[in-house]
Every structure is written in C-alpha cells, then in structure tokens.
Design a protein around this motif. Sequence first.
Motif, short mmCIF file in Angstrom:
data_model
loop_
_atom_site.label_atom_id
_atom_site.label_comp_id
_atom_site.label_asym_id
_atom_site.label_seq_id
_atom_site.Cartn_x
_atom_site.Cartn_y
_atom_site.Cartn_z
N ALA A 54 0.82 -1.21 0.00
CA ALA A 54 0.00 0.00 0.00
C ALA A 54 0.85 1.26 0.00
CB ALA A 54 -0.93 0.00 1.21
N THR A 55 2.00 1.22 0.68
CA THR A 55 2.80 2.44 0.85
C THR A 55 3.91 2.58 -0.17
OG1 THR A 55 4.18 1.28 2.48
CG2 THR A 55 2.30 2.54 3.31
N GLN A 72 -3.00 4.40 -11.42
CA GLN A 72 -2.68 5.66 -10.76
C GLN A 72 -1.22 5.74 -10.32
OE1 GLN A 72 -5.46 3.80 -10.00
NE2 GLN A 72 -6.84 5.17 -11.12
N SER A 73 -0.63 4.61 -9.88
CA SER A 73 0.73 4.65 -9.33
C SER A 73 1.82 4.37 -10.36
CB SER A 73 0.85 3.64 -8.19
OG SER A 73 0.79 2.30 -8.67
N GLY A 119 -1.84 1.76 -2.76
CA GLY A 119 -2.98 2.17 -1.95
C GLY A 119 -3.54 1.01 -1.15
#
Length: 248
Positions: free
Chosen positions: A161-162, A180-181, A190
């Motif tokens: 997530a991080t 998105q990432s 996320g």
Amino acid sequence: MTNPYGQQPGQQPYGQVPYGQPGQYGQPHGQPSGGFPAQQPYGQPGYPQSPGYGVPQGYPGQPGYGGGPGFRPPMPGQAHIVVPGSQIQFAHTPPLVLATMGSRFLARIVDGLIIGVPLGILFVILQVAVVAGDPDSWWLLFLIMPLASISMLVYEGTMLATRGATVGKDVAGVRLVTEQSAGQPGAGIGGGPAFTRLATMVLPGLIPCIGGLVELLVVLSPFFDEQARQGWHDKAAKTYAISTKALY
C-alpha cells in the motif's frame, strides 16, 4: 448568313472547343489555364493523404491508440497490451516491462521466509509447551494458520500500500503498480488494492478441505494469463507486476 445558333460561318459554337484541339488559350481541351491538371479538394478520393508529420501512429493520446478497425481502448484501470506477456502501457506512461514468473517466484520465497521463519519458531515453542506442559492446550496449535494469514496481511498489505513492493519484491526487482501509481516511481498501490489483492489470495485458504487447493490455484493463476501475467488476485485489485530492473 448565320447558322441556327446565331453565329457567323466558320465560328465555333459559343463555349465549345473541338475535342483534342487546343483551347482558347492554347491549352489542351479539359485543362484549366496555366497547364496544370485539375486538383481535387483535400480529403476527397484520389488526393493523396498522409498522417500527421512526426506523430507516430498508435502513440498514447493519438487516434488509433494501439489501433485498427474494431479496436477497443482498455477499460479504466486496465493497461494496454503492447507485447503480449512482455510489455504493457498506460496512457500516461512509457511501455512497462512485466516481471517474469521466475522473479515473482523468488520474491514469494523471500517474503515467505521473512514471515515463515518467525512463525515456525513460534510453532515449535507451542509444540514444546503442549507436550511438556498441559496436554489440554493442544488447541493452541490451531492458532498458527490464522496467525500466518494475519501476518501476511499486515506485512505485505502495508508495504504494498505504501511503496508497491515488499522486501522480497525489492530483492527480485518486482514492483506492483496500478493505473494511478504506474507513473510515480516508488509510489504504493494504496490500501484498497493492496488488501483486496491479499484477501483474494489468502482468504480461500481458510475454507476447510479445499481451501489450500484454491489458494494454490490463485498463486499459480498468473501462468493462466498470457497477455499481462495477471493472477486472479491481480485482476481483483487491478494491479500489474512490473520489473524494476528492465532496460527500456
């Protein structure tokens, strides 16, 4: 004496030039003055057209992205397949090289050791405690499986997530990305995608009798996808495993 058209003898009918003879200004019949053939309006049949200068066809953001008749653009969250089983691309990124199954397997082994070694030590301690201590505490051994699942959810879920990678994935050169990432180096996927992915992979193992088989199939499911190497857990979370060591 005039002819029926009201013109003098020897004069050609008004507005007509015999076919194959020079016209009024010495031009061949059927051509305008200046000696150049008639041009058709731009975009009409017969006029040569070419794509925009310097714009590669199929480049993201241009008409025909990956294109051709009947082409359908990827759904939101999905990547465009550049090379099946090898490269993907989002609209805002360059081509991304997919992680190999060998590197993903190596990452899983390293992460398994990070989680499994402490749990194995705990299991041995509990066994010794049961045998040497109170035999009625045998039920404590059944805590190992839930502890393993919780440990994986906390360890792997938090790191994905991080930062998009666990320790094992860093060692193997693997990173998980979403739409998105993907364009943000080092960004995580996320909490939602991370825990959705892990829940799809881990929770089937809690089903009695067949849970272990289902969990094994989920782990092996990237082999079933020849386009993007997405496992069932990747499809549920809309994640892709890419290589961080590839040369573009």
